[in-house]
Design an enzyme around this catalytic site. Structure first.
Site: not given
Ligand code: 13P
Ligand code: G3H
Ligand code: ZN
Length: 359
Positions: A83-84, A198, A233, A235, A275-278
């Site tokens: 990711d990124h 994000h 972003g 979530s 993409n879903i992290d939050t």
């Molecule tokens: P969220 O913070 O909305 O979950 O996005 C995660 C994301 O885009 C990771 O690359």
């Molecule tokens: O790029 C965004 C993701 O939510 C990853 O977050 O860098 O805190 O692991 P992080």
């Molecule tokens: Zn992202």
């Protein structure tokens, strides 16, 4: 072994009209929750690790953990994605560590803070594409900077994200430029900027078209019907998890995420990776808080982590169902990266959009 490349997975998703959530991972509990949900719903999955995750868990631990998941869930195609990525080195070291796909985020310079210009982005992304495709790994690029159309600001996650304010022209991907970018770089998937950012604080109200530019997705898809679009972003920051978090001593101010129905609309117009992290962080943290407050004498971490895993599993299963991913794992036969490399070398996987003719 069921490792799959992003390209093969998203080609399958495009053929069948579904989207695939890409969940961020840092630890075993997230991995087990995501894969349990994938198994329960028969879904292929993208697991992605940020640079922050790689330094938190360490490349060796992360690689062994994913290999463990592949062994435990052999019926689930698993794409392991960087990711990124901020530069060529990050992307190549990910591939060395078993990732089948990388994101080269050239929308920012390699400090992951300074917005980059178009030429910088094309050059660095093209280099990664040339190298990654030689070994069959897939590449996601990004055009436009992620950030809020309400405030003009980005949300820095672990140091990733621009500082200060940007104007709308940089926060919304231009469809004509997107068409050129895909052709000039050869990316397998394109992340676009449409007003998402994000973290938990994306919108101060339920988003409407002025702050969540879903129409841009439609315009990009019209110009690039064969390109897999990625929504970052994404979530949804569910109100019910905010409530549990705040009811147990948390202090999350009122906030709105990307509604699932908007993502579903995007999937009808070429969005294939979401993409879903939050959402997983929030669900887990809400459960940690709930247990801490309701079972004050508890000190066994498993009594906190188990409910957190159940909560994350539920979020994942809901997204697999909503995005149409469910039911698709069994129909995919993952190709080894060496086969993908041969297809790239033959030119069989080149992006197909035509450049606009000069007037
Ligand atoms: P969220 O913070 O909305 O979950 O996005 C995660 C994301 O885009 C990771 O690359
Ligand atoms: O790029 C965004 C993701 O939510 C990853 O977050 O860098 O805190 O692991 P992080
Ligand atoms: Zn992202």
């Amino acid at each position: 072994m069921a490792f799959i490349t992003l390209r093969q997975l998203l080609d399958h998703a495009a053929e069948r009209g579904y989207g695939v959530p890409a969940f961020n991972i840092n630890n075993m509990e997230q991995g087990l929750a995501i894969l349990d949900a994938a198994r329960d719903t028969n879904s292929p999955v993208i697991i992605q690790a940020s640079r922050g995750a790689r330094s938190y868990a360490g490349d060796i631990m992360l690689r062994k953990m994913i290999e463990g998941l592949v062994e435990m869930y052999p019926e689930i195609p698993i794409c392991l994605h960087q990711d990124h990525g901020n530069n060529v080195q990050t992307c190549l070291s990910a591939i060395q560590n078993g990732f089948t796909s990388v994101m080269m985020d050239g929308s920012l310079k390699d400090d992951a803070k300074t917005p980059a210009d178009y030429d910088y982005n094309v050059n660095v992304t093209r280099q990664v594409v040339q190298l990654a495709h030689m070994v069959g790994a897939s590449v996601e690029g990004e055009l436009g900077c992620l950030g809020s159309l309400e405030t003009g600001e980005g949300e820095a996650e672990d140091g990733h994200g621009f500082e200060g304010k940007l104007d709308k022209s940089m926060l919304v991907t231009d469809p004509d430029e997107a068409q050129r970018f895909v052709l000039e770089t050869g990316v397998d998937a394109l992340a676009v900027a449409i007003g998402t950012s994000h973290g938990a604080y994306k919108f101060t109200r339920k988003p409407t078209g002025d702050v969540l530019a879903m129409d841009i997705i439609e315009a990009i898809h019209a110009k690039l019907p064969n390109t897999h679009i990625v929504m970052h972003g994404s979530s949804s920051v569910p109100g019910e998890w905010q409530q549990i978090f705040n009811d147990h001593g948390g202090e999350m101010r009122e906030t709105y995420g990307v509604p699932v129905e908007d993502i579903v609309r995007g999937i009808k117009h070429g969005v294939r990776k979401i993409n879903i992290d939050t959402d997983l962080r929030l669900a887990a943290a809400a459960e940690f808080r709930r247990i801490a407050v309701t079972s004050k004498s508890e000190f066994d971490p498993r009594k906190f982590l188990k409910p957190a895993m159940d909560a994350m599993r539920k979020v994942c299963a809901d997204r697999f169902e909503a995005f149409g991913t469910a039911g698709n794992a069994a129909g995919i036969k993952p190709l080894p990266m060496s086969e993908m490399a041969k297809s790239y070398a033959r030119g069989a996987l080149n992006p197909s959009p035509a450049l606009p003719q000069a007037a």
